[in-house]
Design a protein around this motif. Sequence first.
Motif, mmCIF file in Angstrom:
data_model
loop_
_atom_site.group_PDB
_atom_site.id
_atom_site.type_symbol
_atom_site.label_atom_id
_atom_site.label_comp_id
_atom_site.label_asym_id
_atom_site.label_seq_id
_atom_site.Cartn_x
_atom_site.Cartn_y
_atom_site.Cartn_z
ATOM 1 N N ASP A 1 -71.316 -30.181 -28.575
ATOM 2 C CA ASP A 1 -70.117 -29.557 -29.138
ATOM 3 C C ASP A 1 -69.911 -29.998 -30.582
ATOM 4 N N VAL A 2 -68.745 -29.623 -31.136
ATOM 5 C CA VAL A 2 -68.498 -29.803 -32.576
ATOM 6 C C VAL A 2 -68.416 -31.266 -32.984
ATOM 7 N N ARG A 3 -68.363 -32.196 -32.005
ATOM 8 C CA ARG A 3 -68.295 -33.616 -32.352
ATOM 9 C C ARG A 3 -69.656 -34.191 -32.741
ATOM 10 N N ALA A 4 -70.719 -33.395 -32.539
ATOM 11 C CA ALA A 4 -72.079 -33.920 -32.723
ATOM 12 C C ALA A 4 -72.326 -34.374 -34.154
ATOM 13 N N TRP A 5 -71.942 -33.560 -35.137
ATOM 14 C CA TRP A 5 -72.223 -33.912 -36.543
ATOM 15 C C TRP A 5 -71.526 -35.209 -36.925
ATOM 16 N N SER A 6 -70.237 -35.320 -36.584
ATOM 17 C CA SER A 6 -69.491 -36.531 -36.918
ATOM 18 C C SER A 6 -70.115 -37.753 -36.249
ATOM 19 N N TRP A 7 -70.534 -37.577 -34.961
ATOM 20 C CA TRP A 7 -71.169 -38.710 -34.266
ATOM 21 C C TRP A 7 -72.456 -39.128 -34.967
ATOM 22 N N SER A 8 -73.305 -38.157 -35.320
ATOM 23 C CA SER A 8 -74.585 -38.488 -35.960
ATOM 24 C C SER A 8 -74.367 -39.168 -37.301
ATOM 25 N N GLN A 9 -73.377 -38.702 -38.071
ATOM 26 C CA GLN A 9 -73.103 -39.314 -39.367
ATOM 27 C C GLN A 9 -72.625 -40.747 -39.207
ATOM 28 N N THR A 10 -71.766 -40.963 -38.202
ATOM 29 C CA THR A 10 -71.275 -42.329 -37.954
ATOM 30 C C THR A 10 -72.410 -43.229 -37.483
ATOM 31 N N TYR A 11 -73.242 -42.710 -36.572
ATOM 32 C CA TYR A 11 -74.347 -43.502 -36.029
ATOM 33 C C TYR A 11 -75.335 -43.896 -37.127
ATOM 34 N N LEU A 12 -75.616 -42.955 -38.031
ATOM 35 C CA LEU A 12 -76.616 -43.191 -39.075
ATOM 36 C C LEU A 12 -76.011 -43.754 -40.361
ATOM 37 N N ALA A 13 -74.709 -44.022 -40.381
ATOM 38 C CA ALA A 13 -74.031 -44.438 -41.614
ATOM 39 C C ALA A 13 -74.706 -45.599 -42.330
ATOM 40 N N PRO A 14 -75.151 -46.665 -41.631
ATOM 41 C CA PRO A 14 -75.807 -47.768 -42.364
ATOM 42 C C PRO A 14 -77.044 -47.319 -43.142
ATOM 43 N N LEU A 15 -77.717 -46.271 -42.654
ATOM 44 C CA LEU A 15 -78.876 -45.734 -43.371
ATOM 45 C C LEU A 15 -78.460 -44.800 -44.486
ATOM 46 N N LEU A 16 -77.496 -43.929 -44.179
ATOM 47 C CA LEU A 16 -77.111 -42.895 -45.140
ATOM 48 C C LEU A 16 -76.425 -43.477 -46.363
ATOM 49 N N GLY A 17 -75.913 -44.691 -46.251
ATOM 50 C CA GLY A 17 -75.252 -45.310 -47.381
ATOM 51 C C GLY A 17 -76.187 -45.999 -48.356
ATOM 52 N N LEU A 18 -77.476 -45.995 -48.062
ATOM 53 C CA LEU A 18 -78.444 -46.646 -48.950
ATOM 54 C C LEU A 18 -78.719 -45.792 -50.177
ATOM 55 N N ALA A 19 -79.335 -46.405 -51.186
ATOM 56 C CA ALA A 19 -79.773 -45.655 -52.365
ATOM 57 C C ALA A 19 -80.784 -44.592 -51.952
ATOM 58 N N GLU A 20 -80.834 -43.492 -52.704
ATOM 59 C CA GLU A 20 -81.617 -42.324 -52.314
ATOM 60 C C GLU A 20 -83.073 -42.662 -52.015
ATOM 61 N N ASP A 21 -83.723 -43.412 -52.902
ATOM 62 C CA ASP A 21 -85.147 -43.676 -52.731
ATOM 63 C C ASP A 21 -85.405 -44.471 -51.452
ATOM 64 N N ARG A 22 -84.628 -45.515 -51.246
ATOM 65 C CA ARG A 22 -84.814 -46.348 -50.050
ATOM 66 C C ARG A 22 -84.463 -45.555 -48.792
ATOM 67 N N ARG A 23 -83.371 -44.776 -48.857
ATOM 68 C CA ARG A 23 -82.946 -43.999 -47.692
ATOM 69 C C ARG A 23 -84.016 -42.996 -47.278
ATOM 70 N N SER A 24 -84.593 -42.281 -48.262
ATOM 71 C CA SER A 24 -85.590 -41.252 -47.942
ATOM 72 C C SER A 24 -86.827 -41.860 -47.306
ATOM 73 N N HIS A 25 -87.245 -43.041 -47.775
ATOM 74 C CA HIS A 25 -88.421 -43.697 -47.192
ATOM 75 C C HIS A 25 -88.155 -44.096 -45.735
ATOM 76 N N LEU A 26 -86.971 -44.659 -45.477
ATOM 77 C CA LEU A 26 -86.669 -45.105 -44.117
ATOM 78 C C LEU A 26 -86.503 -43.925 -43.170
ATOM 79 N N LEU A 27 -85.831 -42.862 -43.629
ATOM 80 C CA LEU A 27 -85.644 -41.695 -42.773
ATOM 81 C C LEU A 27 -86.976 -41.024 -42.453
ATOM 82 N N ALA A 28 -87.858 -40.933 -43.462
ATOM 83 C CA ALA A 28 -89.169 -40.318 -43.220
ATOM 84 C C ALA A 28 -89.967 -41.128 -42.207
#
Length: 628
Positions: free
Chosen positions: A426-453
């Motif tokens: 349901d519509v709560r999925a996006w908010s949950w994923s953003q909260t769950y991944l927040a420690p990663l998403l808050g990193l600098a772009e270069d470091r974040r992209s490497h870890l996500l990949a």
Amino acid sequence: MPTLHFATSVPHAGLRFVEDCPSADGDRPLEGVLALVPGGDLEPALAHRHLVVIQRHDPRLGDPAQLTRTLARLKRAQAAAVAVAQPPDASGVPAALRSAGARFGIPLLSISDEPAHWLVLHRALTQEHHAKLVRTTALQREVLDQIHHLGQPDGTQRIVGWLASALHVHAAVVCPGSVVTAAAPADAQDLLRPVHGEIAKLADGGIRSAALDVGGRQVRLFTIGDLRPAPVLALTAPAFPLEANSVVARVLDLLAAQSAVEKTTRAGARLGRGEAAVRQAVLQLLMTGHTTDAQRTAAGIAPGVLDTEECRVFVLKASSRTDRPAVIQQCQDAVGASALVSACPAFPDEVIVVAPCRSTDHDVLDGLTQVAQDAPRRFLGGSCVHRLGDTNQAYLDASRALTVARRIPSRVHLYITEIQLAHVLDVRAWSWSQTYLAPLLGLAEDRRSHLLAALRLGLDFQPAAAARILGTHRNTVARRLGEAADLLGTDLQDIGHRAVLGLALEIRSRRLHRLQPDTEPVEINQLLDTDEVRRWAEQFLQPLRTDRKPLLDTLAAWARANTHVETAATKLDMNAATVRSHLRDAERLLQRRLLIAAPSDADTEPDIAGAHDVVLALATLCDDIVRI
């Protein structure tokens, strides 16, 4: 042979003469492009009839003395011209280079500073050179029957064998370093051993032929072609017939042409390997989210192919690793300029195709389907539509679809035809994923992209395979996975944690419910506790209930045991082989790969790419499956 004028007409190369250059001789023959390593040593032999590219940050351009020495060596090497690599808005070439070029009579040009454009120019020169050589060969075939040996791997030996037979002589072709590449009869090289010193002198240049008497036998030596050092045709006989001169003159032309064909073939092979490496580099740039760099690099080999916002990825599994070169060529023939075709860097029997979403979508799919069905044991998996920046997710979709394709009669499967868990949340999925991944998403772009990949691929493939896909070392992937796990506070050795993390990444990649207003924070168990999710889980696991064996119970125990077969077997009071048999049956019914690859096939099979969906479905319907 192509000339400088021809080179300046090649599209996309950006090559042009420097204005007011007094030595701009456009008729100079040109064989290829040689790029100098900034500050590196120059190998003069490689510069012969080549366009030598000096990059604008090369220290030689700022040192007049060093620049003069470099151009003097290029003059002696008979380099065709010098080109300065610079952007289109550059002001011009340095005055010191203009002066040195005029002094040594070397044409000066400017060229694009994109290495991919140098590859385009080199390929055009190689193709033009080869085309002219083929036309010359066609004319010679009408003159001499021996011309049909040109281009064959044993062409030199056949021509030398014919010459020895026709003139009743002993003949050999000796390359620099006293390497005999062809001889007839077999003992010819033994008779010519006393004159190897003279052969070396001819190879190095100066004179083009020599006649000697050695031990009562006549010896004649001839250089082949114009390059130095040159191969030498050596003949020995008690006496040469009168017609020897005219026959040898024609044979020298044949041998020179054969040598050029072999050189062109080697250059073509190098070019093919280079282009394949560029295609793989483009793929790895896409996999790591460097979309702009990938588009710029791809422009040199397939202009416009990645000028798109969205794409689909296809993975075609060849019958074997030896079948893959043929599959690559067939895929390229099938898609033309409509898609990017590359060998998979991780699995030696797979081919990856990145297809832009355009009006030709059906043509690409139809063409690849035909390639897959042209031979047995070929399989094709395709992704749904993704943003070009999410090529890594599209590749995962295609890999999962390939797993299904290997278990169905048609051998072709598209991921878009399946309903995934992420689609029914349901519509709560996006908010949950953003909260769950927040420690990663808050990193600098270069470091974040490497870890996500690393995470996107590391969750579904073994580290070695993920590293090859990303173009990095397996230790680097392992380190990035560990770093991401620490940031998120998750255990990647736990299948439940891996499944939840994979779901969060998939929601983010697919941007599901992104436009919905912010919702209250929820836990994963709350997100899965809906009628829609339960219906999905029931439908997903329903095929297991059609089998008379207790497959659902086996899967539940396997999930509780964190996918350890032996532990699950103990809990079920079964033999481990029985548990594996049940898992294989479940793989067939669920169309998912569950068993971890054995060491012998770890490099040719994904790890547990299908286990995440199974674990989440079980966690939705059963108690105490995994702690998530």
